[in-house]
Write an enzyme that holds these catalytic residues in place. Sequence first.
Site, mmCIF file in Angstrom:
data_model
loop_
_atom_site.group_PDB
_atom_site.id
_atom_site.type_symbol
_atom_site.label_atom_id
_atom_site.label_comp_id
_atom_site.label_asym_id
_atom_site.label_seq_id
_atom_site.Cartn_x
_atom_site.Cartn_y
_atom_site.Cartn_z
ATOM 1 N N CYS A 77 0.842 -1.187 0.000
ATOM 2 C CA CYS A 77 0.000 0.000 0.000
ATOM 3 C C CYS A 77 0.885 1.247 0.000
ATOM 4 O O CYS A 77 1.809 1.363 0.793
ATOM 5 C CB CYS A 77 -0.906 -0.060 1.215
ATOM 6 S SG CYS A 77 -1.080 1.441 2.134
ATOM 7 N N GLU A 78 0.612 2.147 -0.937
ATOM 8 C CA GLU A 78 1.489 3.307 -1.078
ATOM 9 C C GLU A 78 1.273 4.342 0.030
ATOM 10 O O GLU A 78 2.060 5.258 0.181
ATOM 11 C CB GLU A 78 1.319 3.953 -2.452
ATOM 12 C CG GLU A 78 -0.003 4.644 -2.685
ATOM 13 C CD GLU A 78 -0.094 5.222 -4.095
ATOM 14 O OE1 GLU A 78 0.650 4.771 -4.983
ATOM 15 O OE2 GLU A 78 -0.921 6.127 -4.301
ATOM 16 N N HIS A 79 0.215 4.199 0.807
ATOM 17 C CA HIS A 79 -0.032 5.162 1.881
ATOM 18 C C HIS A 79 0.717 4.817 3.156
ATOM 19 O O HIS A 79 1.039 5.685 3.952
ATOM 20 C CB HIS A 79 -1.537 5.251 2.187
ATOM 21 C CG HIS A 79 -2.336 5.723 1.018
ATOM 22 N ND1 HIS A 79 -3.581 5.238 0.702
ATOM 23 C CD2 HIS A 79 -2.042 6.635 0.065
ATOM 24 C CE1 HIS A 79 -4.024 5.838 -0.391
ATOM 25 N NE2 HIS A 79 -3.111 6.684 -0.797
ATOM 26 N N HIS A 80 0.963 3.526 3.390
ATOM 27 C CA HIS A 80 1.591 3.103 4.640
ATOM 28 C C HIS A 80 2.820 2.217 4.437
ATOM 29 O O HIS A 80 3.455 1.822 5.404
ATOM 30 C CB HIS A 80 0.572 2.333 5.507
ATOM 31 C CG HIS A 80 -0.667 3.118 5.819
ATOM 32 N ND1 HIS A 80 -1.806 3.052 5.034
ATOM 33 C CD2 HIS A 80 -0.952 3.992 6.810
ATOM 34 C CE1 HIS A 80 -2.730 3.847 5.546
ATOM 35 N NE2 HIS A 80 -2.240 4.427 6.619
ATOM 36 N N CYS A 148 -2.661 -2.299 6.804
ATOM 37 C CA CYS A 148 -2.878 -0.988 7.435
ATOM 38 C C CYS A 148 -4.275 -0.901 8.038
ATOM 39 O O CYS A 148 -4.536 -0.057 8.886
ATOM 40 C CB CYS A 148 -2.623 0.150 6.445
ATOM 41 S SG CYS A 148 -3.593 0.088 4.935
HETATM 42 ZN ZN LIG Z 1 -2.541 1.637 3.677
#
Ligand SMILES: [Zn+2]
Length: 192
Positions: A77-80, A148
């Site tokens: 996941c590119e956010h976390h 996440c």
């Molecule tokens: Zn994430």
Amino acid sequence: MGEPVDFRDEIRTIISSIGEDPEREGLAKTPDRVQKAFRFLTQGYTQNADRLLNDALFSVCYDEMVIIKDIDMFSLCEHHLLPFFGKAHVAYIPDGKVLGLSKVPRLVDMFARRLQVQERLTVEIAQCIDEKVAPRGVGVVIEAMHFCMIMRGVEKQNSVAVTSCMLGAFREQQQTREEFLSLIKQKHTGLG
Ligand SMILES: [Zn+2]
């Protein structure tokens, strides 16, 4: 333009910043391991569809739906920068050309081994097949669990995110779409 960043130094900095000692025995080689792991998990950036599909497009007189389901999928996941993983299901209706069956999971891997969001991963796989195989339609469904989400908050531990992208006949014809969706439901994913 500063000095080139050394990945391992950056990991040492992260380890220190959370209050750990990067020199202690168990952590001393961690930066090397993390670098290796990240190289593997992001190797999709070094691949491209033309090279991957080279010599794997065949002319055939087959115009029924081709389905490759339950493809194991692991991404970040590119956010976390945490994993999300699950199953990808890919279907298309050929228009004179089919793809070597083994290439479909490899295409999924190529896009999954990049920093992703599940929605974009789904669309990228569908658009790539649409562009390279020029089928009458293509459908992609991905079911995945996100670390996440599942590592934070008990109530989310079993939630599975489902995304889909339908192009051509799969978008225009409800019957085609339903055939695909019912065929991929005949299974147990082991998720949820
Ligand atoms: Zn994430």
